[in-house]
Design an enzyme around this catalytic site. Sequence first.
Site, PDB file in Angstrom:
ATOM      1  N   ASP A  30       0.864  -1.189   0.000  1.00 33.78           N
ATOM      2  CA  ASP A  30       0.000   0.000   0.000  1.00 33.78           C
ATOM      3  C   ASP A  30       0.893   1.230   0.000  1.00 33.78           C
ATOM      4  O   ASP A  30       1.995   1.200   0.549  1.00 33.78           O
ATOM      5  CB  ASP A  30      -0.928   0.000   1.228  1.00 33.78           C
ATOM      6  CG  ASP A  30      -2.213   0.739   0.938  1.00 33.78           C
ATOM      7  OD1 ASP A  30      -3.263   0.092   0.749  1.00 33.78           O
ATOM      8  OD2 ASP A  30      -2.180   1.997   0.881  1.00 33.78           O
ATOM      9  N   GLU A 151     -13.986  -9.610  -7.525  1.00 36.17           N
ATOM     10  CA  GLU A 151     -14.175 -10.134  -6.171  1.00 36.17           C
ATOM     11  C   GLU A 151     -15.631  -9.944  -5.737  1.00 36.17           C
ATOM     12  O   GLU A 151     -16.206  -8.896  -5.967  1.00 36.17           O
ATOM     13  CB  GLU A 151     -13.231  -9.401  -5.213  1.00 36.17           C
ATOM     14  CG  GLU A 151     -13.295  -9.902  -3.793  1.00 36.17           C
ATOM     15  CD  GLU A 151     -13.175 -11.422  -3.718  1.00 36.17           C
ATOM     16  OE1 GLU A 151     -12.185 -11.988  -4.209  1.00 36.17           O
ATOM     17  OE2 GLU A 151     -14.108 -12.067  -3.175  1.00 36.17           O
ATOM     18  N   PHE A 152     -16.193 -10.963  -5.109  1.00 38.56           N
ATOM     19  CA  PHE A 152     -17.608 -10.906  -4.718  1.00 38.56           C
ATOM     20  C   PHE A 152     -17.807 -10.928  -3.203  1.00 38.56           C
ATOM     21  O   PHE A 152     -18.937 -11.085  -2.727  1.00 38.56           O
ATOM     22  CB  PHE A 152     -18.376 -12.068  -5.361  1.00 38.56           C
ATOM     23  CG  PHE A 152     -18.327 -12.037  -6.872  1.00 38.56           C
ATOM     24  CD1 PHE A 152     -19.151 -11.188  -7.585  1.00 38.56           C
ATOM     25  CD2 PHE A 152     -17.418 -12.831  -7.574  1.00 38.56           C
ATOM     26  CE1 PHE A 152     -19.094 -11.123  -8.973  1.00 38.56           C
ATOM     27  CE2 PHE A 152     -17.355 -12.786  -8.969  1.00 38.56           C
ATOM     28  CZ  PHE A 152     -18.197 -11.923  -9.668  1.00 38.56           C
ATOM     29  N   LEU A 153     -16.712 -10.783  -2.430  1.00 40.20           N
ATOM     30  CA  LEU A 153     -16.874 -10.847  -0.973  1.00 40.20           C
ATOM     31  C   LEU A 153     -17.685  -9.663  -0.468  1.00 40.20           C
ATOM     32  O   LEU A 153     -17.750  -8.616  -1.105  1.00 40.20           O
ATOM     33  CB  LEU A 153     -15.520 -10.914  -0.265  1.00 40.20           C
ATOM     34  CG  LEU A 153     -14.514  -9.762  -0.394  1.00 40.20           C
ATOM     35  CD1 LEU A 153     -14.880  -8.570   0.464  1.00 40.20           C
ATOM     36  CD2 LEU A 153     -13.124 -10.241  -0.026  1.00 40.20           C
ATOM     37  N   ARG A 154     -18.335  -9.859   0.689  1.00 39.65           N
ATOM     38  CA  ARG A 154     -19.063  -8.777   1.348  1.00 39.65           C
ATOM     39  C   ARG A 154     -18.324  -8.382   2.608  1.00 39.65           C
ATOM     40  O   ARG A 154     -17.757  -9.248   3.292  1.00 39.65           O
ATOM     41  CB  ARG A 154     -20.465  -9.243   1.773  1.00 39.65           C
ATOM     42  CG  ARG A 154     -21.424  -9.490   0.649  1.00 39.65           C
ATOM     43  CD  ARG A 154     -22.576 -10.342   1.109  1.00 39.65           C
ATOM     44  NE  ARG A 154     -22.099 -11.623   1.621  1.00 39.65           N
ATOM     45  CZ  ARG A 154     -22.850 -12.512   2.254  1.00 39.65           C
ATOM     46  NH1 ARG A 154     -24.111 -12.259   2.492  1.00 39.65           N
ATOM     47  NH2 ARG A 154     -22.341 -13.659   2.662  1.00 39.65           N
ATOM     48  N   GLU A 155     -18.347  -7.108   2.940  1.00 42.53           N
ATOM     49  CA  GLU A 155     -17.760  -6.674   4.197  1.00 42.53           C
ATOM     50  C   GLU A 155     -18.581  -7.274   5.341  1.00 42.53           C
ATOM     51  O   GLU A 155     -19.785  -7.465   5.223  1.00 42.53           O
ATOM     52  CB  GLU A 155     -17.736  -5.146   4.275  1.00 42.53           C
ATOM     53  CG  GLU A 155     -16.728  -4.581   3.296  1.00 42.53           C
ATOM     54  CD  GLU A 155     -16.726  -3.070   3.232  1.00 42.53           C
ATOM     55  OE1 GLU A 155     -17.116  -2.417   4.206  1.00 42.53           O
ATOM     56  OE2 GLU A 155     -16.328  -2.541   2.174  1.00 42.53           O
ATOM     57  N   GLY A 257     -26.315   0.970   0.954  1.00 40.32           N
ATOM     58  CA  GLY A 257     -25.218   1.933   1.016  1.00 40.32           C
ATOM     59  C   GLY A 257     -23.923   1.200   0.772  1.00 40.32           C
ATOM     60  O   GLY A 257     -23.901   0.147   0.139  1.00 40.32           O
ATOM     61  N   CYS A 260     -19.725   0.174  -2.529  1.00 40.49           N
ATOM     62  CA  CYS A 260     -19.807  -0.535  -3.809  1.00 40.49           C
ATOM     63  C   CYS A 260     -21.127  -0.421  -4.555  1.00 40.49           C
ATOM     64  O   CYS A 260     -21.126   0.029  -5.694  1.00 40.49           O
ATOM     65  CB  CYS A 260     -19.399  -1.978  -3.593  1.00 40.49           C
ATOM     66  SG  CYS A 260     -17.644  -2.058  -3.184  1.00 40.49           S
TER      67      CYS A 260
END
Length: 431
Positions: A30, A151-155, A257, A260
Amino acid sequence: MNISLIGSGYVGLVTGACFADLGNKVICVDNNAAKIKDLKANRMPIYEPGLSDLIKRNVKESRLSFTTNLKESVNRSDIIFIAVNTPPKENGEADLVYVEKVSKEIALSMRSYKLVVEKSTVPVNTGEWVERTIKTFNKHNIKFDVASNPEFLREGSAIEDFMNPDRIVIGVSSSKARDILTKLYRPLKAPIIVTDIKSAEIIKHASNSFLAMKISFINAVSDICDRIGADVVEVAKGMGLDKRIGEKFLAAGIGFGGSCFPKDLTAFIKMAERAGYDFALLKEVAKINRDQKALVIKRIEERLWNLPDKVVGVLGLSFKPNTDDIRNAPAFDIISALVGQKVKVKVYDPVAMPKAKAVLKHGVKFCKDAYETARQSDCLVIATEWNEFKELDFKKIKRLMRQAVIIDGRNIYNPDDMKKLGFNYTGIGRR
Ligand code: NAD
Ligand code: UGA
């Protein structure tokens, strides 16, 4: 495999830690030096359940490390994932300056074959731009491939989602790229869909927009339920048990909200526009979502009459439970509309308070828990369905409030129970 993740945010960090846990050697990069310093000291820059332990374990086993040095990281890796942010520009399109910058830096750094993978959510044709950029700055003519792997992950359930995906999408233009990525993902035992790069880029936007559409659809139905006296929770259950519809993403509420759905929806509308198609359906999805937030203010006015100097408590600030992410959180639209009407606003969230304090400077009182928020409030608004709000001592809450008014923006309570307890209670689509 040796892997670099460029961009160590919600996606880069989780993806990097999970790849390391699968036995790969991963470097998370980063350009935010403070973030890398924190990560090296095992201080988490984000709240994500299980992430701290996962990182600690993989650092200890020497499979995971952190750096600001992109060049060194690229040289030590065979696969480089670009996972930087792609925020919306003012016109709604995705801003790809960070993707371009990283592509150029990769080109200037590489000394042997690299597979460069788009992990960030990017509009169609980005793959071509990344390839063109790398070619331009690839002075040593080193071989490389570009691939798309959305990527399809959810927080809030990111690790679980990454490790147990419904599918893995790989967009490639060479069999070498296909073989490398297929091998990398094989341990997850999920269906792997291999496409061309453009189709993979579209799959990501179409998936997010479809899910957003499901939410706006049920929110539109909730409006009708409100008007005619039906219960949207029952309606959603009755619809969702049809396997062709599915139960998920049919929870009516104050709207979607996060960093994304709102941005990817407008990006898809813009992408379609550029291709000459007016995606009016998605424009309506966005409008319904905007209206949902305004609805809460209307409901409060219906119950409290004049708003100036009334006290409203807002429970939940993050855009969904189990995360501290407040980007585009519906709670903030509601709070700013209330503050604009001279309402005294009290707020509480189990984990998002530090991030919220950095943004909400005026007109808001931060409270230590739900009870302090309720004290002397004329109305309580549930903005995020954190578990701890589901089992409150409502006799105590009622005693503490000036007026026992609850607007349940996430339909977490049973309307009959709340009315029996003496609350003037309103859910969304279930008066
Ligand atoms: P984020 O803002 O949390 O993280 C992005 C990181 O990239 C930041 O830490 C930033 O400092 C870093 N960065 C920016 N420019 C850089 C550079 N030149 N060099 C090195 N690092 C750089 O964003 P995020 O939520 O992780 O999202 C990243 C991408 O993944 C976006 O395109 C998003 O749409 C997509 N996505 C996000 C999620 C999610 O749940 N958050 C899920 C799927 C896809
Ligand atoms: C979403 C997608 O679910 C992920 O697959 C995708 O990878 C990610 O976006 C992304 O591209 O970044 P996320 O935004 O983390 O994940 O969270 P969701 O669980 O999808 O919730 C998004 C919003 O929709 C939240 O505000 C939530 O409250 C709202 N929502 C969700 C509803 O209002 N009703 C529902 O039934 C479901």
